[in-house]
Design an enzyme around this catalytic site. Structure first.
Site, PDB file in Angstrom:
ATOM      1  N   GLY A  60       4.016 -18.808 -55.498  1.00 24.28           N
ATOM      2  CA  GLY A  60       4.971 -18.527 -54.441  1.00 24.28           C
ATOM      3  C   GLY A  60       4.679 -19.232 -53.141  1.00 24.28           C
ATOM      4  N   SER A  61       4.769 -18.471 -52.075  1.00 24.68           N
ATOM      5  CA  SER A  61       4.871 -19.018 -50.731  1.00 24.68           C
ATOM      6  C   SER A  61       3.662 -19.828 -50.300  1.00 24.68           C
ATOM      7  CB  SER A  61       5.071 -17.875 -49.747  1.00 24.68           C
ATOM      8  OG  SER A  61       5.047 -18.369 -48.437  1.00 24.68           O
ATOM      9  N   SER A  62       3.953 -20.922 -49.577  1.00 21.20           N
ATOM     10  CA  SER A  62       2.876 -21.705 -48.976  1.00 21.20           C
ATOM     11  C   SER A  62       2.337 -21.022 -47.726  1.00 21.20           C
ATOM     12  CB  SER A  62       3.359 -23.127 -48.675  1.00 21.20           C
ATOM     13  OG  SER A  62       4.576 -23.111 -47.968  1.00 21.20           O
TER      14      SER A  62
END
Lengths: 132, 404
Positions: A60-62
């Site tokens: 998922g998110s960076s």
């Protein structure tokens, strides 16, 4: 004793917490409480604070790096992270927390089968399970 | 830079970059031609502390650098319903990044700006959906850069030579065969679901998707990538015969065989579509445009909504630059008449804009559906854009038979 590849060097010990699925720290962990808040995650509701956190890799998110750094700043982060595969997003989060706040969170890659509830020690390149 | 000749901020950036490069066993650093920074979204004091530490000594980015979404809509600040302290902290963080020489683009879809990377260019991008789009659709080369390392790359103009920066690191390694009723490939809503399935099943492998055709447009590949990078860690995918590095099987897989071949049929998609919804009940609001809507998507929305009025709050997320284009194209008026609230610079799933809703929130985004329940505490119904608009007009969740 099991060998680990060190991504961020350090020593830690704590209770193992194995995640059945990868975790995005951003949107997945509340850095104020250290609780896994992603509702669809199998370990939803578990606390990562002080744990030897074991998972395949992040997802998922960076922004997961920022949430890990924030958790370490607030003292709710894991004692160490042991991954099946390298994840540089987590590495930079822990590096920044170390640089800014002196907070340590060693990260290693290892095939060690860490199970929830077992007590583990990470020391440099060695992972050791405590005798129960 | 490491010795401090470029100032203490750049020295810190190089120190952190070198430590990451060593952890990756990178043989050396390479020069990059651009960066996209995710670290400008406020997550806590550590983000501000690092940005200010990096700014010491008048540091400036060495390559053209765009900025991702922030916590507040700076064009429409009145939309923010959260703690004013959060808004103040967000400003402090974004001001620091602008001071470093980054462009105030405030979008998660920098690939929709006038200037975008071209095939083979080495870049360092943050924002999971932008990373996967740059690699897969543009053929530019970036690894998955997280907050903090993205700005270190921009300040040094360097990145570690590993993974997706290398020729051999870009070959596909796992095959997904799409075998579905053909009409599904005509539906926008099919593609984010495919992405969502991919993310769950691909692990850290690079997927090669077969069974798609030219109907997989840029906007649809955007939705696919955003879904895959939410449910998984996908940083690049190939669509055989469609994306630039997959003209044929041998090229896509680099002459090797896939580690696994997974066939996805219509029932897999129907199930995943249901999994993306968390609840049912009265309709509270609608949110579309995650990632930020392109001009063509805004035009589609304007035409579907034309002459109608929404009965519930209807949010449209886009970039300020794309909104300007939409104004020039004369389509903002019809969105206003429909009653839509256009949000720029940020996104409704990361910041308190929607507020308390009396019912479920509908979205056409797998990414929004994935993150919003935990971030906002809402129940979500995932549907097509058409269903979102029809539901808004009727004021209740409407499901069409387009999927059947």
């Amino acid at each position: 004793m099991i060998k680990a590849k060190v991504l961020i060097r350090g020593d830690a010990d704590g209770d193992g917490l194995r995640l059945d699925e990868p975790l995005s720290f951003w949107g997945g962990v509340d850095p104020v409480t250290g609780v896994i808040v992603e509702e669809r995650h199998p370990q939803h509701g578990e606390v990562i604070t002080g744990k030897i956190l074991s998972m395949a890799h992040g997802r998922g998110s960076s922004s997961s790096s920022a949430v890990l750094a924030e958790a370490l700043r607030l003292g709710t982060g894991p004692a160490a992270i042991v991954l099946d595969q390298i994840d540089s997003i987590l590495v930079i989060g822990a590096l920044v927390a170390g640089e800014l706040y002196g907070a340590t969170c060693p990260i290693a890659v290892s095939g060690a089968e860490i199970r929830t509830g077992e007590r583990w020690t990470l020391s440099g390149e060695s992972l050791t399970k405590a005798e129960s | 830079m490491l010795a401090g000749g470029h100032g203490p901020g750049v020295q810190l950036a190089m120190k952190l970059l070198t430590a990451v490069a060593e952890s990756e066993d990178a043989p050396r650093l390479i020069e990059i031609e651009g960066a996209h920074i995710d670290g400008c979204l406020f997550h806590g004091q550590s983000g501000i502390d690092l940005a200010k530490a990096l700014a010491r000594g008048d540091s400036r980015v060495r390559v053209p650098t765009t900025l991702n979404v922030a916590s507040i809509d700076m064009l429409h600040p009145e939309l923010f319903r959260g703690d004013p302290e959060l808004a103040r902290k967000s400003r402090e963080l974004t001001d620091t990044y602008v001071g470093l020489g980054c462009q105030p683009t405030w979008t998660c879809a920098p690939y929709q700006l006038a200037q975008r990377p071209s095939r083979g260019q080495q870049i360092a991008w943050g924002e999971s959906n932008a990373i996967v789009f740059a690699n897969s659709v543009l053929g530019a080369r970036t690894n998955r850069y997280g907050d903090f390392i993205d700005i270190c790359c921009a300040l040094t103009g360097r990145a570690p030579l590993t993974g997706l920066h290398t020729d051999e690191g870009r070959f596909g390694s796992i095959e997904f065969v799409v075998e579905v009723d053909d009409h599904l490939l005509d539906l926008d809503v099919f593609y984010p679901i495919l992405g969502y399935l991919l993310g769950h099943r691909a692990g850290m492998e690079i997927p090669v998707i077969t069974g798609l055709d030219e109907r997989a447009t840029e906007d649809r590949l955007k939705a696919l990538g955003a879904g895959a990078a939410s449910s998984g860690a996908v940083a690049m995918f190939h669509v055989l015969g469609v994306t630039p590095e997959a003209p044929d099987r041998a090229t896509a897989f680099g002459g090797a065989n896939p580690v696994e071949t997974i066939t996805l049929g219509t029932p897999d998609f129907s199930r995943a579509k249901e999994d993306l919804s968390t609840g049912a009940g009265p309709l509270g609001a609608v949110s579309v445009g995650t990632p930020h809507m392109s001009l063509s998507e805004l035009k589609t929305l304007a035409s579907v909504a034309e002459g109608q009025v929404t009965q519930v709050p209807f949010f449209v997320n886009t970039a300020r630059d794309v909104l300007s284009e939409a104004e020039r194209a004369g389509i903002v008026g019809s969105l206003d008449e429909f009653g839509a609230t256009v949000v720029t610079d940020t996104c409704t799933y990361i910041t308190p804009i929607i507020g308390d809703v009396a019912g479920v929130v509908m979205t056409d985004s797998a990414k929004w559906a994935h993150y919003a329940p935990a971030n906002l505490g809402v129940e979500v119904v995932f549907a097509s854009l058409t269903e979102c608009v029809l539901s808004a007009i009727e004021g209740r969740v409407v499901v069409t038979d387009e999927w059947r």
